[in-house]
Scaffold this motif. Sequence first.
Motif, mmCIF file in Angstrom:
data_model
loop_
_atom_site.group_PDB
_atom_site.id
_atom_site.type_symbol
_atom_site.label_atom_id
_atom_site.label_comp_id
_atom_site.label_asym_id
_atom_site.label_seq_id
_atom_site.Cartn_x
_atom_site.Cartn_y
_atom_site.Cartn_z
ATOM 1 N N LEU A 18 0.859 -1.193 0.000
ATOM 2 C CA LEU A 18 0.000 0.000 0.000
ATOM 3 C C LEU A 18 0.895 1.243 0.000
ATOM 4 C CD1 LEU A 18 -2.664 -1.193 2.604
ATOM 5 C CD2 LEU A 18 -2.887 -1.156 0.126
ATOM 6 N N GLU A 19 1.539 1.474 -1.142
ATOM 7 C CA GLU A 19 2.556 2.527 -1.228
ATOM 8 C C GLU A 19 1.993 3.925 -0.979
ATOM 9 O OE1 GLU A 19 3.939 1.765 -5.128
ATOM 10 O OE2 GLU A 19 5.159 0.043 -4.532
ATOM 11 N N GLU A 20 0.693 4.087 -1.230
ATOM 12 C CA GLU A 20 0.079 5.406 -1.075
ATOM 13 C C GLU A 20 -0.212 5.749 0.383
ATOM 14 O OE1 GLU A 20 -0.926 7.168 -4.061
ATOM 15 O OE2 GLU A 20 0.314 5.622 -4.982
ATOM 16 N N PHE A 21 -0.099 4.751 1.278
ATOM 17 C CA PHE A 21 -0.480 4.957 2.677
ATOM 18 C C PHE A 21 0.725 5.012 3.607
ATOM 19 C CE2 PHE A 21 -4.302 3.258 0.801
ATOM 20 C CZ PHE A 21 -5.332 3.936 1.438
ATOM 21 N N THR A 22 0.558 5.771 4.711
ATOM 22 C CA THR A 22 1.504 5.696 5.819
ATOM 23 C C THR A 22 0.699 5.206 7.024
ATOM 24 O OG1 THR A 22 1.023 7.929 6.597
ATOM 25 C CG2 THR A 22 2.782 7.679 4.935
ATOM 26 N N VAL A 23 1.409 4.841 8.097
ATOM 27 C CA VAL A 23 0.725 4.377 9.314
ATOM 28 C C VAL A 23 -0.271 5.447 9.805
ATOM 29 C CG1 VAL A 23 1.112 3.843 11.757
ATOM 30 C CG2 VAL A 23 2.577 2.800 9.997
#
Lengths: 85, 339
Positions: A18-23
């Motif tokens: 999920l490269e578009e997301f951060t924690v």
Amino acid sequence: MADLRQELKEKIIEQLNLEEFTVADIADDDALFGDGLGLDSIDALELIVMLDKDYGIQLTDPKEGKEIFKSIAILADYITDNRAK
Amino acid sequence: MKKVYINSAVTISAQDTFESDGFLNAVKKLSGKTVAARYPNYKDYIAPANLRRMAEAVKMGVTAASKALKDAKITQPDAIITGTGMGCIDDTEKFLNAIISNDEQFLTPTSFIQSTHNTVGAQIALGLECKAYNNTYSHASVSFEWALIDAQLRLQQEESENVLVGGYEELGKEIITYRRMMEDVDGLGIQVPFGEGASFFVVSSEKTEHSVELIEIGVYSTISTESIQDSLKQFLAKNDLDLSDIDVFVSGRNGDGFDIYYDLTAELFENITQLQYKHLSGEFYTASAFGLWTAYSILSRQEIPEAIIFKGEIKSDSHIILLYNQFKGRDHSFILLKR
């Protein structure tokens, strides 16, 4: 519990690419499937393997997954109650 | 029997061939053991949600296919046919390594699902919601040629009007590197880097403004050095052509000891323009698809870039091109194009 939630978010981002997301983008109560993170059935398979491999939890009933994978908070609660490692 | 025309050709390669309107004007000199393709901005062609799972071969294949269809003004092909020698090697390596490191206990679903050779054809079809004929050929260095023959037969026999056909290969992380190391054991190995790429074409029974006719494809598992010249002459004769009819000869030279086949065939074409392309694309099982893209571009543009000349002078116009490729003295292919 907060540590486990953080750990799950990191694993989901890494293992599902999920490269578009951060924690920080994933709230504890966000829906993982459908309108939330938009995960699909292949992701569900990856999560089932992750539960078995990392926490020693084997899901035998597919319907069970539908409830468990609703959100990070629900998943973390389930792991805490059922983990074998 | 209906004629077969190539109506669009797109390649993603180690050169600036996808986003540039030019034709190998500013080429990059390839060096090293392996060389990656120049990846385009995939997000222009593939939804981010789908992109996240795709390995490089899938991304290159889907993107090249999408542009080939757009260039041919086709929204739904009647068939999708792909060729690949190594398939989706990156995901294959991933799931095999995962099996080993997890003591054969856990199989990672995504990489397993996407490790199959027909993943690219399937992903193209899923993206287009295309339920038409879909097939993938895997026969080492003639994988693309078999895909092209299938497309040719479907068009000739009027089973399709527009076929999307392509060849792809990716480097992955381990297996290709090991294979490359084998080349360096003695001094007779392949002298160009191992490469990757995706080349897609729309072939059709209808001629358009930019069409190039695909006259014939010939595939031979084995040919001896003693009989290669006769085999080539017979292939031409079968198509009512003589050696003197060929304007340009394109060979798949890679610098290894088996280039003797190209030397022998080149003797038949002393007075015409001889070209090579693997010093620009690298060597891989479907590099001949890059060769076909090159030949299509020469005929449709009537332009021969300096960078691909092996021998001879550039003639003012070219009408018939013969491509010849082989790998390690096996899997020989001839392709004839005309404009």
